[in-house]
Structure formats: C-alpha cells, structure tokens
Scaffold this active site. Structure first.
Site, short mmCIF file in Angstrom:
data_model
loop_
_atom_site.label_atom_id
_atom_site.label_comp_id
_atom_site.label_asym_id
_atom_site.label_seq_id
_atom_site.Cartn_x
_atom_site.Cartn_y
_atom_site.Cartn_z
N GLU A 61 -2.35 -1.89 -4.32
CA GLU A 61 -3.68 -1.28 -4.72
C GLU A 61 -3.62 -0.33 -6.05
OE1 GLU A 61 -6.17 -0.54 -0.69
OE2 GLU A 61 -6.55 1.28 -1.64
N ASP A 105 -2.26 1.60 7.55
CA ASP A 105 -1.28 0.80 6.02
C ASP A 105 -1.01 -0.23 5.56
OD1 ASP A 105 -1.30 3.97 5.20
OD2 ASP A 105 -0.78 3.74 7.00
N ASP A 141 0.28 -0.98 0.12
CA ASP A 141 0.08 0.09 0.08
C ASP A 141 1.09 1.38 0.40
OD1 ASP A 141 -2.18 1.87 0.15
OD2 ASP A 141 -1.95 2.03 2.56
#
Lengths: 173, 173
Positions: free
Chosen positions: A69, A141, A8
């Site tokens: 992502e 995160d 991420d």
C-alpha cells in the site's frame, strides 16, 4: 496462475497476505499472517523481524509479484519516521529477493475490494473474507495485506484484458 | 583494535564511514563513501542501493560494531517517511549481517567530535578531517558517517575506562 504477495507494513504490526490468481481472473487464498512487533525489545529488533518474516514468506510461498500500500500522509513526523522504517524493512526484504513491487493508494485498494474509495476498514476486512472465502473475522492488518494483493490481481488482469503491456504496472514502483 | 562502521542514512545520499580504534583509543581512517541515490529510477531502487551498499561495506571491511545517528525530528511527515525508509534499509543491511547498532543523537556527535553540541555541519566536516588526518574537504554525508563512528569510539572507550560493562552501550540500541 500467478501468485501475489501483499504487504501492509506497520511498526506495531505488519500484515502479510498471499493469493493465487487463476487464468479466469479468480483469486484464491493461500496464506495470511500479522507479524506482531510489540513484543520486540528494541525498534531495531522490530525491523529485523519484518525483514526476516517477509523474507521467510517469500521463500516459503515463492510469489511472482508483490504489492504494497502506498502510504497515506502520516499524521506527524514521528509516526511517519516509524512507519517509514517498517516500510523500508519490508521493501528491502522484497528487493533483496530480486522482486519488484507495485504500489497502490489506499483509495485504489478500497475501490478494488469494496467498490468505493470511501469504504471503512471494517468493510475492507469483511469483503476480503467474502472474496477469498475465509470464514470468521480476519485480523485487520492481514486483511489489508490480502486487500492490496487483490487490488494488484484486479489491476494486472484489467491491464491484460485491455492489452496494456505487462511493463506498464511496473512503472508504479 | 576494533573496527567501527558509522552510517548517516538519507534518501538522497547515504554516508558510510569505517574507522579502526586502537588499544590507545586513537582512531584511524579506513574507508568512507557517500552513496548517491539521486540517479536511481525509483524510490524502491534507492532503498535497494542503500541495502546493497551497506551490506557490501560490511562484507568488505568486516566492522565489529556499528553506529548510526539517531534521527532529529524531521521537518514534515513526507520527509520523515522518506528518511525512515532509507534508515530502515540501512538498519536491515546491518541486522541481516548479525550486527547490532548503537544510536547517537546529533548533539552527542557534535559534542564528541567538535566539543560543543551547537557546532555547525562545516565544523564537524573540518574536525573529522583533522581527527582522522584526511586532507581536503570531506563530502558532508561521509563526514557525518565518520563522525558517528568516532562518537561510538569515544563513548565505548570512555565506558571502558570507567569500568562500565560493555553491555551498557548496547542498551542504546
């Protein structure tokens, strides 16, 4: 068994998560971390840290597949530029180790982990902990990184169940 | 003599330029190229090409210092994200070779090369050719990369003339 690295990327903190997926489709927690970039002297130093830490994670844990992502539309050009640079650093660390990346939209991640595309961050954090049996509250995160790894695990096992050739998910890159 | 690499990162084309600056402050052309990224199958492949080509240029020409154009505010979040990723890939190639980067605003580059911050792209292309004695029309992104290398050459020689310690320009990073 297959080992998956989820990333991420962010210019303030970059989340990293590693899971193992067994033949039975069950996922097991291997490692997670949040690289704190706020202490870096310069923005270039932040990018170097992302590149180095993602590379070190690949070397330490030897994932076979990597998931990241897909970026939501950033709020403004300045934050998009910062996020883009962080993302470029993470992607370079992966491709320079000869690995490809699968990308998943935030909605797909929420759907895979919580079961609904409209879930909030807190629900994702909670469900990642439950699914991987990690007690306590996960750093946000790191949880997002594990969530995208779980999404990839789920997607690849679905495509295998359906007999879709392994190359299909690669086109997501 | 000092060798400088200039980079103009972009997600469609990334310009690279290498110059040598003599003790007399005069600059000499060494190498320039525009990495064409439009033929890449995926966006990740584009980032890999930027990372690999910038790295290969550093290994082939061994620059001592590197300069990159500071990003103008991008038009919209989507193009900022793409540009950011291209920039992140270029910066990672530099920092992973143990080099730092100096950044210059487009205005500083135009001022250094053409003598006016409001110069257009064509004037920059023309003057880079004149200053480095390159005949014919330079590819625009390669010209921009050489222009930022020239700006760094100019700035570092000015600061040396003025007795400003070499560390000062490093703070631009």
């Amino acid at each position: 068994m297959i080992r998956i690295l989820g990333i991420d990327p962010g210019s303030q903190r970059t989340g990293i998560g590693v899971i193992d997926v067994g033949e039975d489709g069950r996922s097991h927690h291997v490692f997670h971390a949040a690289i704190d970039l706020l202490g870096a002297d310069t923005f270039h130093e932040r990018l170097k840290r992302i590149f180095d830490e993602v590379g070190a994670t690949i070397e330490a844990h030897a994932p076979a597949e990597v998931a990241i992502e897909r970026v939501f539309m950033a709020r403004n050009p300045d934050s998009a530029l910062k996020l883009g640079q962080a993302r470029g650093a993470a992607i370079c660390a992966v491709v320079s180790h000869g690995l490809g990346l699968a990308e998943y939209a935030a909605k797909e991640v929420k759907q895979a982990v919580v079961g609904g595309g409209g879930a909030d961050k807190g629900q994702v954090q909670h469900m990642v902990g439950v699914l991987l049996g990690i007690p306590g509250r996960l750093q946000a995160d790191a949880a997002d990184a594990l969530a995208v790894a779980l999404t990839h695990a789920h997607t690849r096992s679905s495509t295998e169940r359906l007999g879709i050739p392994r190359t299909a998910w690669r086109r997501r890159r």
